[in-house]
Design a protein around this motif. Sequence first.
Motif, PDB file in Angstrom:
ATOM      1  N   ALA A 157       0.845  -1.193   0.000  1.00  0.00           N
ATOM      2  CA  ALA A 157       0.000   0.000   0.000  1.00  0.00           C
ATOM      3  C   ALA A 157       0.877   1.239   0.000  1.00  0.00           C
ATOM      4  O   ALA A 157       1.946   1.259   0.602  1.00  0.00           O
ATOM      5  CB  ALA A 157      -0.904   0.000   1.214  1.00  0.00           C
ATOM      6  N   THR A 158       0.419   2.274  -0.665  1.00  0.00           N
ATOM      7  CA  THR A 158       1.108   3.558  -0.667  1.00  0.00           C
ATOM      8  C   THR A 158       0.588   4.407   0.483  1.00  0.00           C
ATOM      9  O   THR A 158      -0.620   4.551   0.657  1.00  0.00           O
ATOM     10  CB  THR A 158       0.884   4.303  -1.993  1.00  0.00           C
ATOM     11  OG1 THR A 158       1.431   3.513  -3.053  1.00  0.00           O
ATOM     12  CG2 THR A 158       1.556   5.657  -1.993  1.00  0.00           C
ATOM     13  N   LEU A 159       1.505   4.947   1.268  1.00  0.00           N
ATOM     14  CA  LEU A 159       1.158   5.821   2.381  1.00  0.00           C
ATOM     15  C   LEU A 159       1.978   7.095   2.273  1.00  0.00           C
ATOM     16  O   LEU A 159       3.129   7.066   1.824  1.00  0.00           O
ATOM     17  CB  LEU A 159       1.464   5.149   3.717  1.00  0.00           C
ATOM     18  CG  LEU A 159       0.781   3.825   4.002  1.00  0.00           C
ATOM     19  CD1 LEU A 159       1.380   3.182   5.246  1.00  0.00           C
ATOM     20  CD2 LEU A 159      -0.705   4.027   4.171  1.00  0.00           C
ATOM     21  N   LEU A 160       1.399   8.218   2.715  1.00  0.00           N
ATOM     22  CA  LEU A 160       2.092   9.498   2.767  1.00  0.00           C
ATOM     23  C   LEU A 160       2.090   9.986   4.207  1.00  0.00           C
ATOM     24  O   LEU A 160       1.101   9.805   4.916  1.00  0.00           O
ATOM     25  CB  LEU A 160       1.392  10.538   1.887  1.00  0.00           C
ATOM     26  CG  LEU A 160       1.311  10.221   0.406  1.00  0.00           C
ATOM     27  CD1 LEU A 160       0.358  11.171  -0.286  1.00  0.00           C
ATOM     28  CD2 LEU A 160       2.678  10.302  -0.226  1.00  0.00           C
ATOM     29  N   ALA A 161       3.190  10.612   4.632  1.00  0.00           N
ATOM     30  CA  ALA A 161       3.280  11.159   5.981  1.00  0.00           C
ATOM     31  C   ALA A 161       3.880  12.552   5.923  1.00  0.00           C
ATOM     32  O   ALA A 161       4.900  12.757   5.262  1.00  0.00           O
ATOM     33  CB  ALA A 161       4.140  10.262   6.863  1.00  0.00           C
ATOM     34  N   VAL A 196      -2.610  15.453   4.887  1.00  0.00           N
ATOM     35  CA  VAL A 196      -2.761  15.137   3.467  1.00  0.00           C
ATOM     36  C   VAL A 196      -4.125  14.473   3.321  1.00  0.00           C
ATOM     37  O   VAL A 196      -4.453  13.553   4.063  1.00  0.00           O
ATOM     38  CB  VAL A 196      -1.654  14.192   2.955  1.00  0.00           C
ATOM     39  CG1 VAL A 196      -1.885  13.833   1.493  1.00  0.00           C
ATOM     40  CG2 VAL A 196      -0.280  14.814   3.140  1.00  0.00           C
ATOM     41  N   THR A 197      -4.917  14.976   2.380  1.00  0.00           N
ATOM     42  CA  THR A 197      -6.281  14.499   2.180  1.00  0.00           C
ATOM     43  C   THR A 197      -6.493  14.153   0.717  1.00  0.00           C
ATOM     44  O   THR A 197      -5.985  14.845  -0.162  1.00  0.00           O
ATOM     45  CB  THR A 197      -7.291  15.603   2.580  1.00  0.00           C
ATOM     46  OG1 THR A 197      -7.048  15.980   3.923  1.00  0.00           O
ATOM     47  CG2 THR A 197      -8.712  15.145   2.430  1.00  0.00           C
ATOM     48  N   LYS A 198      -7.255  13.103   0.464  1.00  0.00           N
ATOM     49  CA  LYS A 198      -7.596  12.736  -0.908  1.00  0.00           C
ATOM     50  C   LYS A 198      -8.959  13.342  -1.259  1.00  0.00           C
ATOM     51  O   LYS A 198      -9.908  13.237  -0.501  1.00  0.00           O
ATOM     52  CB  LYS A 198      -7.639  11.225  -1.058  1.00  0.00           C
ATOM     53  CG  LYS A 198      -7.829  10.793  -2.493  1.00  0.00           C
ATOM     54  CD  LYS A 198      -7.671   9.312  -2.645  1.00  0.00           C
ATOM     55  CE  LYS A 198      -7.829   8.987  -4.136  1.00  0.00           C
ATOM     56  NZ  LYS A 198      -7.798   7.574  -4.382  1.00  0.00           N
ATOM     57  N   ALA A 199      -9.015  13.993  -2.416  1.00  0.00           N
ATOM     58  CA  ALA A 199     -10.258  14.573  -2.934  1.00  0.00           C
ATOM     59  C   ALA A 199     -10.399  14.101  -4.377  1.00  0.00           C
ATOM     60  O   ALA A 199      -9.814  14.682  -5.282  1.00  0.00           O
ATOM     61  CB  ALA A 199     -10.222  16.094  -2.852  1.00  0.00           C
ATOM     62  N   GLY A 200     -11.115  13.020  -4.573  1.00  0.00           N
ATOM     63  CA  GLY A 200     -11.189  12.416  -5.904  1.00  0.00           C
ATOM     64  C   GLY A 200      -9.829  11.843  -6.255  1.00  0.00           C
ATOM     65  O   GLY A 200      -9.238  11.094  -5.485  1.00  0.00           O
ATOM     66  N   GLU A 201      -9.309  12.233  -7.409  1.00  0.00           N
ATOM     67  CA  GLU A 201      -7.982  11.787  -7.836  1.00  0.00           C
ATOM     68  C   GLU A 201      -6.883  12.728  -7.359  1.00  0.00           C
ATOM     69  O   GLU A 201      -5.708  12.487  -7.600  1.00  0.00           O
ATOM     70  CB  GLU A 201      -7.942  11.665  -9.360  1.00  0.00           C
ATOM     71  CG  GLU A 201      -8.837  10.566  -9.899  1.00  0.00           C
ATOM     72  CD  GLU A 201      -8.471   9.200  -9.328  1.00  0.00           C
ATOM     73  OE1 GLU A 201      -7.279   8.842  -9.336  1.00  0.00           O
ATOM     74  OE2 GLU A 201      -9.388   8.501  -8.857  1.00  0.00           O
ATOM     75  N   ARG A 202      -7.254  13.788  -6.681  1.00  0.00           N
ATOM     76  CA  ARG A 202      -6.309  14.823  -6.243  1.00  0.00           C
ATOM     77  C   ARG A 202      -5.930  14.599  -4.784  1.00  0.00           C
ATOM     78  O   ARG A 202      -6.764  14.241  -3.961  1.00  0.00           O
ATOM     79  CB  ARG A 202      -6.963  16.193  -6.403  1.00  0.00           C
ATOM     80  CG  ARG A 202      -6.108  17.364  -6.017  1.00  0.00           C
ATOM     81  CD  ARG A 202      -6.894  18.676  -6.070  1.00  0.00           C
ATOM     82  NE  ARG A 202      -7.548  18.890  -7.341  1.00  0.00           N
ATOM     83  CZ  ARG A 202      -7.038  19.589  -8.358  1.00  0.00           C
ATOM     84  NH1 ARG A 202      -5.837  20.120  -8.242  1.00  0.00           N
ATOM     85  NH2 ARG A 202      -7.707  19.752  -9.468  1.00  0.00           N
ATOM     86  N   LEU A 203      -4.657  14.821  -4.450  1.00  0.00           N
ATOM     87  CA  LEU A 203      -4.211  14.863  -3.062  1.00  0.00           C
ATOM     88  C   LEU A 203      -4.006  16.318  -2.682  1.00  0.00           C
ATOM     89  O   LEU A 203      -3.470  17.109  -3.473  1.00  0.00           O
ATOM     90  CB  LEU A 203      -2.895  14.107  -2.879  1.00  0.00           C
ATOM     91  CG  LEU A 203      -2.939  12.602  -3.094  1.00  0.00           C
ATOM     92  CD1 LEU A 203      -1.528  12.025  -3.048  1.00  0.00           C
ATOM     93  CD2 LEU A 203      -3.819  11.939  -2.052  1.00  0.00           C
ATOM     94  N   LEU A 204      -4.434  16.690  -1.492  1.00  0.00           N
ATOM     95  CA  LEU A 204      -4.250  18.049  -0.991  1.00  0.00           C
ATOM     96  C   LEU A 204      -3.407  17.987   0.276  1.00  0.00           C
ATOM     97  O   LEU A 204      -3.702  17.203   1.184  1.00  0.00           O
ATOM     98  CB  LEU A 204      -5.598  18.709  -0.682  1.00  0.00           C
ATOM     99  CG  LEU A 204      -6.524  18.912  -1.872  1.00  0.00           C
ATOM    100  CD1 LEU A 204      -7.888  19.385  -1.398  1.00  0.00           C
ATOM    101  CD2 LEU A 204      -5.927  19.906  -2.855  1.00  0.00           C
ATOM    102  N   ASP A 228      -0.558  13.305  -9.270  1.00  0.00           N
ATOM    103  CA  ASP A 228       0.204  12.114  -9.656  1.00  0.00           C
ATOM    104  C   ASP A 228       0.601  11.280  -8.427  1.00  0.00           C
ATOM    105  O   ASP A 228       1.720  10.818  -8.309  1.00  0.00           O
ATOM    106  CB  ASP A 228       1.422  12.493 -10.495  1.00  0.00           C
ATOM    107  CG  ASP A 228       2.383  13.419  -9.772  1.00  0.00           C
ATOM    108  OD1 ASP A 228       2.168  13.713  -8.564  1.00  0.00           O
ATOM    109  OD2 ASP A 228       3.357  13.856 -10.398  1.00  0.00           O
ATOM    110  N   LYS A 229      -0.354  11.127  -7.520  1.00  0.00           N
ATOM    111  CA  LYS A 229      -0.189  10.276  -6.328  1.00  0.00           C
ATOM    112  C   LYS A 229       0.913  10.758  -5.391  1.00  0.00           C
ATOM    113  O   LYS A 229       1.566   9.977  -4.718  1.00  0.00           O
ATOM    114  CB  LYS A 229       0.034   8.827  -6.725  1.00  0.00           C
ATOM    115  CG  LYS A 229      -1.120   8.261  -7.525  1.00  0.00           C
ATOM    116  CD  LYS A 229      -0.889   6.839  -7.924  1.00  0.00           C
ATOM    117  CE  LYS A 229      -2.080   6.371  -8.760  1.00  0.00           C
ATOM    118  NZ  LYS A 229      -1.916   5.022  -9.262  1.00  0.00           N
ATOM    119  N   GLY A 230       1.133  12.074  -5.363  1.00  0.00           N
ATOM    120  CA  GLY A 230       2.104  12.640  -4.431  1.00  0.00           C
ATOM    121  C   GLY A 230       3.519  12.734  -4.939  1.00  0.00           C
ATOM    122  O   GLY A 230       4.421  13.062  -4.186  1.00  0.00           O
TER     123      GLY A 230
END
Length: 76
Positions: free
Chosen positions: A1-5, A38-46, A59-61
């Motif tokens: 799994a891909t995770l962002l921190a 970091v929040t996902k909004a549709g295909e966009r990360l914010l 592009d997934k961060g």
Amino acid sequence: ATLLAGIEGAGIYKTNNGGESWFPSNSGLPANATVLSVTKAGERLLANLQNGGIYSSLDKGNTWSAFENSDFRILP
């Protein structure tokens, strides 16, 4: 799994192997950014930065750019 921190003063780190190894994913973020969330909004990360800036990734961060949208407002 891909995770962002978000890391204080170090931007965003990313893992593609469930946390076994991490690497910086800061292309386009200000130097020494502190990322609060970091929040996902549709295909966009914010990414919400401590200085109040919002950055977006499509592009997934992998890369980030300042998020500008006239319909988006920050509430006090």
